[in-house]
Scaffold this motif. Structure first.
Motif, short mmCIF file in Angstrom:
data_model
loop_
_atom_site.label_atom_id
_atom_site.label_comp_id
_atom_site.label_asym_id
_atom_site.label_seq_id
_atom_site.Cartn_x
_atom_site.Cartn_y
_atom_site.Cartn_z
N GLU A 118 -4.38 8.15 -19.21
CA GLU A 118 -5.00 7.91 -17.87
C GLU A 118 -4.56 6.71 -17.28
OE1 GLU A 118 -8.81 10.80 -17.40
OE2 GLU A 118 -9.36 8.62 -18.34
N ILE A 119 -4.19 6.86 -15.89
CA ILE A 119 -3.63 5.60 -15.40
C ILE A 119 -4.85 5.07 -14.27
CG2 ILE A 119 -1.90 4.56 -13.68
CD1 ILE A 119 -0.02 6.90 -15.03
N PRO A 120 -5.13 3.97 -14.50
CA PRO A 120 -6.39 3.48 -13.61
C PRO A 120 -5.93 3.18 -12.22
CG PRO A 120 -5.71 1.77 -15.07
CD PRO A 120 -4.81 3.07 -15.45
N ASP A 121 -6.90 3.22 -11.16
CA ASP A 121 -6.62 2.90 -10.07
C ASP A 121 -6.67 1.34 -9.69
OD1 ASP A 121 -6.56 2.85 -7.08
OD2 ASP A 121 -8.15 4.34 -6.83
N PRO A 122 -5.61 0.93 -9.31
CA PRO A 122 -5.24 -0.77 -9.03
C PRO A 122 -5.83 -1.19 -7.64
CG PRO A 122 -3.32 0.42 -8.34
CD PRO A 122 -4.19 1.63 -8.85
N ILE A 123 -6.51 -0.36 -6.76
CA ILE A 123 -7.18 -0.48 -5.62
C ILE A 123 -8.31 -1.64 -6.04
CG2 ILE A 123 -8.81 1.03 -5.34
CD1 ILE A 123 -6.48 0.10 -2.64
#
Length: 153
Positions: A118-123
């Protein structure tokens, strides 16, 4: 004979950080034989890519200045040969939106080590987090390229 994958849709939440970068990287890697697009499950419609994403794009030789957020639609999902999402919740949401796409929706990090699919949200995270997540996206795309090349003569 493998099925050709010509239309790829990359999804994230806002179509603001992860999917615009992944779209641009895939488009550059695959060239004109593929139609690569991105969208968001809860898109920031009409908004440009996040400034950190644009900055990272420039460092990678990509111009993301023309990107504008787009909401995923049933039609957009159904037209895609392959849909790449950032996490399992997005996979489930995409399959709920368009049940007919089951079997064509995969995690972008599918072929990475089992502890990093999974690729986390950088916002709302630091510039360093954006960079680290951008590197994660680049690594995930590299794992897809040989698989896509085998399918696209």
């Amino acid at each position: 004979m493998p099925i050709a994958i010509r239309r790829i849709l990359v999804l994230c939440e806002g179509n603001h950080c992860r999917s615009p970068l992944a779209e641009a990287l895939l488009r550059r890697a695959l060239g004109p034989v593929s139609d690569v697009r991105s969208a968001g499950l809860r898109a920031l419609v009409g908004e440009p890519a996040h400034e950190e994403t644009q900055r990272q794009g420039v460092e990678l030789g990509l111009d993301l200045s023309a990107h504008r957020g787009r909401q995923v639609t049933l039609d957009l999902a159904k037209r895609a040969d392959l849909i790449l999402v950032m996490d399992r919740a997005q996979k489930a949401a995409c399959e709920a939106l368009a049940p007919s796409v089951r079997g064509r929706v995969f995690l972008l990090g599918q072929w990475l080590s089992p502890d990093r699919p999974e690729i986390p949200d950088p916002i709302r995270r630091s510039a360093e987090d954006h960079r680290r997540i951008g590197d994660h996206i680049q690594g995930a795309i590299q794992t897809w390229l040989p698989r896509l090349a085998r399918r696209n003569p």
